[in-house]
Motif scaffolding. Structure first.
Motif, mmCIF file in Angstrom:
data_model
loop_
_atom_site.group_PDB
_atom_site.id
_atom_site.type_symbol
_atom_site.label_atom_id
_atom_site.label_comp_id
_atom_site.label_asym_id
_atom_site.label_seq_id
_atom_site.Cartn_x
_atom_site.Cartn_y
_atom_site.Cartn_z
ATOM 1 N N THR A 180 4.205 10.714 -8.908
ATOM 2 C CA THR A 180 3.361 11.133 -10.094
ATOM 3 C C THR A 180 2.844 12.366 -10.008
ATOM 4 O OG1 THR A 180 3.216 8.836 -10.843
ATOM 5 C CG2 THR A 180 1.644 10.437 -11.755
ATOM 6 N N LEU A 181 2.172 12.638 -8.968
ATOM 7 C CA LEU A 181 1.267 13.792 -8.800
ATOM 8 C C LEU A 181 2.399 15.019 -8.685
ATOM 9 C CD1 LEU A 181 -1.361 15.255 -7.977
ATOM 10 C CD2 LEU A 181 -0.920 14.670 -5.656
ATOM 11 N N VAL A 182 3.421 14.886 -8.246
ATOM 12 C CA VAL A 182 4.345 16.072 -8.102
ATOM 13 C C VAL A 182 5.053 16.235 -9.485
ATOM 14 C CG1 VAL A 182 6.500 16.678 -7.118
ATOM 15 C CG2 VAL A 182 4.711 15.562 -5.678
ATOM 16 N N ALA A 183 5.564 15.240 -10.226
ATOM 17 C CA ALA A 183 5.876 15.419 -11.413
ATOM 18 C C ALA A 183 4.989 15.990 -12.296
ATOM 19 C CB ALA A 183 6.440 13.903 -11.919
ATOM 20 N N SER A 184 3.609 15.610 -12.057
ATOM 21 C CA SER A 184 2.737 16.091 -13.293
ATOM 22 C C SER A 184 2.246 17.343 -12.876
ATOM 23 C CB SER A 184 1.542 15.111 -13.495
ATOM 24 O OG SER A 184 1.925 13.869 -13.429
ATOM 25 N N SER A 185 2.544 18.135 -11.747
ATOM 26 C CA SER A 185 1.950 19.355 -11.390
ATOM 27 C C SER A 185 3.141 20.217 -11.133
ATOM 28 C CB SER A 185 1.103 19.078 -10.118
ATOM 29 O OG SER A 185 1.740 18.558 -8.941
ATOM 30 N N VAL A 186 3.880 20.135 -10.143
ATOM 31 C CA VAL A 186 4.944 21.109 -9.708
ATOM 32 C C VAL A 186 6.028 21.151 -10.651
ATOM 33 C CG1 VAL A 186 6.740 21.551 -7.756
ATOM 34 C CG2 VAL A 186 4.438 20.587 -7.138
ATOM 35 N N ASN A 198 0.869 -1.188 0.040
ATOM 36 C CA ASN A 198 -0.044 -0.056 -0.069
ATOM 37 C C ASN A 198 0.858 1.268 0.100
ATOM 38 O OD1 ASN A 198 -2.484 -1.451 -0.034
ATOM 39 N ND2 ASN A 198 -2.478 -1.451 2.303
ATOM 40 N N TRP A 199 1.817 1.168 0.869
ATOM 41 C CA TRP A 199 2.734 2.468 1.022
ATOM 42 C C TRP A 199 3.604 2.628 -0.578
ATOM 43 C CZ3 TRP A 199 2.590 6.344 4.057
ATOM 44 C CH2 TRP A 199 1.951 6.217 5.225
ATOM 45 N N PHE A 200 3.734 1.693 -0.870
ATOM 46 C CA PHE A 200 4.904 1.632 -2.274
ATOM 47 C C PHE A 200 3.847 2.405 -3.447
ATOM 48 C CE2 PHE A 200 5.489 -0.660 -6.218
ATOM 49 C CZ PHE A 200 7.039 -0.360 -6.648
ATOM 50 N N TYR A 201 2.780 1.825 -3.445
ATOM 51 C CA TYR A 201 1.881 2.469 -4.504
ATOM 52 C C TYR A 201 1.524 3.731 -4.064
ATOM 53 C CZ TYR A 201 1.289 -1.699 -7.280
ATOM 54 O OH TYR A 201 1.694 -2.956 -7.992
ATOM 55 N N PHE A 202 1.343 4.029 -2.959
ATOM 56 C CA PHE A 202 0.950 5.578 -2.422
ATOM 57 C C PHE A 202 2.180 6.407 -2.767
ATOM 58 C CE2 PHE A 202 1.723 8.827 0.776
ATOM 59 C CZ PHE A 202 0.385 9.339 0.720
ATOM 60 N N SER A 203 3.600 5.915 -2.605
ATOM 61 C CA SER A 203 4.648 6.638 -2.898
ATOM 62 C C SER A 203 4.630 6.973 -4.332
ATOM 63 C CB SER A 203 5.905 5.863 -2.426
ATOM 64 O OG SER A 203 6.081 5.495 -1.174
ATOM 65 N N SER A 241 -5.769 14.308 -15.788
ATOM 66 C CA SER A 241 -5.896 12.938 -16.296
ATOM 67 C C SER A 241 -4.868 11.978 -15.600
ATOM 68 C CB SER A 241 -5.369 13.111 -17.753
ATOM 69 O OG SER A 241 -5.314 12.008 -18.445
ATOM 70 N N LEU A 242 -3.721 12.368 -15.302
ATOM 71 C CA LEU A 242 -2.888 11.454 -14.487
ATOM 72 C C LEU A 242 -3.081 10.971 -13.053
ATOM 73 C CD1 LEU A 242 0.644 12.959 -15.752
ATOM 74 C CD2 LEU A 242 -0.674 10.820 -16.581
ATOM 75 N N THR A 243 -4.129 11.932 -12.333
ATOM 76 C CA THR A 243 -4.442 11.618 -11.207
ATOM 77 C C THR A 243 -5.454 10.726 -10.986
ATOM 78 O OG1 THR A 243 -6.030 13.438 -11.130
ATOM 79 C CG2 THR A 243 -4.130 14.090 -10.094
ATOM 80 N N THR A 244 -6.021 10.481 -12.132
ATOM 81 C CA THR A 244 -7.326 9.090 -12.306
ATOM 82 C C THR A 244 -6.677 7.714 -11.955
ATOM 83 O OG1 THR A 244 -6.798 8.825 -14.515
ATOM 84 C CG2 THR A 244 -8.602 10.314 -14.052
ATOM 85 N N ALA A 245 -5.314 7.594 -12.227
ATOM 86 C CA ALA A 245 -4.482 6.371 -11.868
ATOM 87 C C ALA A 245 -4.330 6.311 -10.401
ATOM 88 C CB ALA A 245 -3.118 6.261 -12.463
ATOM 89 N N ALA A 246 -4.223 7.470 -9.629
ATOM 90 C CA ALA A 246 -4.038 7.409 -8.196
ATOM 91 C C ALA A 246 -5.244 7.391 -7.477
ATOM 92 C CB ALA A 246 -3.388 8.918 -7.909
ATOM 93 N N LEU A 247 -6.131 8.016 -7.997
ATOM 94 C CA LEU A 247 -7.430 7.707 -7.388
ATOM 95 C C LEU A 247 -8.087 6.279 -7.796
ATOM 96 C CD1 LEU A 247 -9.377 11.076 -8.451
ATOM 97 C CD2 LEU A 247 -8.511 10.316 -6.208
ATOM 98 N N GLY A 248 -7.672 5.704 -8.845
ATOM 99 C CA GLY A 248 -8.086 4.365 -8.998
ATOM 100 C C GLY A 248 -7.363 3.376 -8.266
ATOM 101 N N ASN A 249 -6.259 3.656 -8.110
ATOM 102 C CA ASN A 249 -5.429 2.756 -6.832
ATOM 103 C C ASN A 249 -6.011 3.030 -5.496
ATOM 104 O OD1 ASN A 249 -3.516 1.925 -8.530
ATOM 105 N ND2 ASN A 249 -2.289 3.447 -8.369
ATOM 106 N N TYR A 250 -6.222 4.166 -5.043
ATOM 107 C CA TYR A 250 -7.342 4.261 -3.896
ATOM 108 C C TYR A 250 -8.429 3.755 -3.764
ATOM 109 C CZ TYR A 250 -3.636 7.958 -2.807
ATOM 110 O OH TYR A 250 -2.480 8.348 -2.699
ATOM 111 N N LEU A 251 -9.409 3.450 -4.850
ATOM 112 C CA LEU A 251 -10.389 3.210 -4.970
ATOM 113 C C LEU A 251 -10.512 1.579 -5.021
ATOM 114 C CD1 LEU A 251 -13.485 3.624 -4.992
ATOM 115 C CD2 LEU A 251 -13.501 3.471 -7.688
ATOM 116 N N SER A 252 -9.393 1.055 -5.618
ATOM 117 C CA SER A 252 -9.144 -0.458 -5.756
ATOM 118 C C SER A 252 -8.945 -0.922 -4.189
ATOM 119 C CB SER A 252 -7.997 -0.684 -6.509
ATOM 120 O OG SER A 252 -7.038 -0.409 -6.179
ATOM 121 N N THR A 253 -8.002 -0.132 -3.364
ATOM 122 C CA THR A 253 -7.774 -0.586 -2.007
ATOM 123 C C THR A 253 -9.172 -0.687 -1.332
ATOM 124 O OG1 THR A 253 -5.532 0.404 -2.298
ATOM 125 C CG2 THR A 253 -6.258 0.050 0.045
ATOM 126 N N PHE A 254 -9.738 0.250 -1.427
ATOM 127 C CA PHE A 254 -11.088 0.522 -0.682
ATOM 128 C C PHE A 254 -12.016 -0.691 -1.090
ATOM 129 C CE2 PHE A 254 -15.424 2.199 -0.378
ATOM 130 C CZ PHE A 254 -15.505 2.584 0.966
#
Length: 324
Positions: free
Chosen positions: A100-106, A90-95, A252-265
């Motif tokens: 990805t979020l930082v790279a795609s925004s900041v 869980n922490w691995f995919y969170f990292s 668009s890229l954040t959908t992957a992150a949200l999808g991972n959180y949703l899959s964990t849920f």
């Protein structure tokens, strides 16, 4: 009149802005410098793209190794460490998603507003820090003994089973029972007094081979996600306002992150409901006692529902007008 033959008559000048002298300037004397500049430029471009490809190659190699190496640090025979291993994934995919979020925004903002030098320099420094951090924990790591190339073991089973295609094996309902022939002992299995691994394989090796084939079927379904992801990224970029393309690409890229959180849920909900009667549930730690196929059927139903919602939204959506 003699001076007229010395200088160019077309008005060209030298580097001092004076009339160009014919025997000192131009002709093939200048071509090595011009062509050399072109060659150096192409070489620079080649090195630049080579660096980008090496980054992609390194990223593709480090991600699966990091996840496997991290999971190896936990002992499956210890119940406490076994639970911690699940938390590690869980922490691995969170990292990964945070990166990805930082790279795609900041970083995108830095590249756009400050410069590409900073945009590439910051990840380079971060990677250097990561390498130092990784090696600083060398004394604490648990290392697995090398077991040889997994690809070699896979091909050995394939070659051995094909070579024994006419050998009879007990009837088995499994679709992959053909590979069991690689474990049948024959008189041709020995080469110079020793067992030839390309003719006779162990049961463990065959079961590993079968597991890989089963995983490839799941991998094939995951390949479809690539086409969806590329189309989605292009859609968000093309439909976004000119001043908000970076933001929409990041969205668009954040959908992957949200999808991972949703899959964990979803996994947590399924595990909770399927174990209420004291059963192992659909997704136990030991999958041999579970019903993982029920979970995949659930994912299939959710995918169909998602497709229906997509068609509804697609009919409602108004596309951005292309510039004339």
């Amino acid at each position: 009149m003699a001076e007229e033959g010395i200088y160019k008559k077309d008005g060209t000048t030298d580097f001092r802005n004076k009339p160009a002298v014919k025997h000192k300037t131009g002709t093939w004397k200048t071509c090595p410098y011009i062509l050399g500049n072109c060659i150096c430029y192409k070489f620079y471009i080649g090195v630049f793209f080579l660096g980008l490809y090496l980054i992609a190659l390194g990223t593709g190699g480090i991600k699966p190794c990091v996840s496997s190496f991290g999971a190896d640090q936990f002992d499956d025979s210890d119940e406490t460490e076994k639970k911690h291993k699940s938390s590690f994934f869980n922490w691995f995919y969170f990292s990964i998603n945070i990166g990805t979020l930082v790279a795609s925004s900041v970083l995108v903002w830095i590249q756009t507003n400050i410069g590409w030098g900073w945009g590439f320099g910051i990840p380079a420094v971060a990677m250097a820090i990561a390498v130092v951090s990784f090696f600083s924990g060398t004394k604490l790591y648990r290392n697995q003994r090398p077991g040889g190339s997994p690809l070699t073991r896979i091909f050995q089973v394939m070659v051995a089973s094909v070579g024994k295609a006419r050998v009879e094996v007990p009837n088995d309902k499994s679709l992959l029972h053909f590979f069991d022939k690689a474990a049948v002992v024959t008189s041709n299995d020995q080469t110079k007094g020793s067992i030839n691994p390309w003719k006779l394989c162990t049961i463990t090796q065959i079961e590993e081979h079968k597991s890989i084939i089963r995983l490839l079927l799941i991998w094939a379904t995951g390949c479809a996600e690539v086409f969806t992801f590329i189309g989605q990224l292009e859609f968000f970029y093309g439909q976004a306002p000119d001043a908000m393309r970076s933001l929409c690409s990041a969205l668009s890229l954040t959908t992957a992150a949200l999808g991972n959180y949703l899959s964990t849920f979803l996994v947590n909900i399924v595990a909770d409901f399927s174990t209420r009667d004291g059963d192992y549930g659909w997704i136990p730690d030991n999958l041999n006692y579970g019903h993982l196929h029920y979970f995949f059927w659930l994912l299939a139903v959710l995918s169909v529902l998602n497709l229906g919602v997509y068609f509804m939204v697609a009919r409602w959506y108004t596309f951005k007008k292309a510039p004339i």
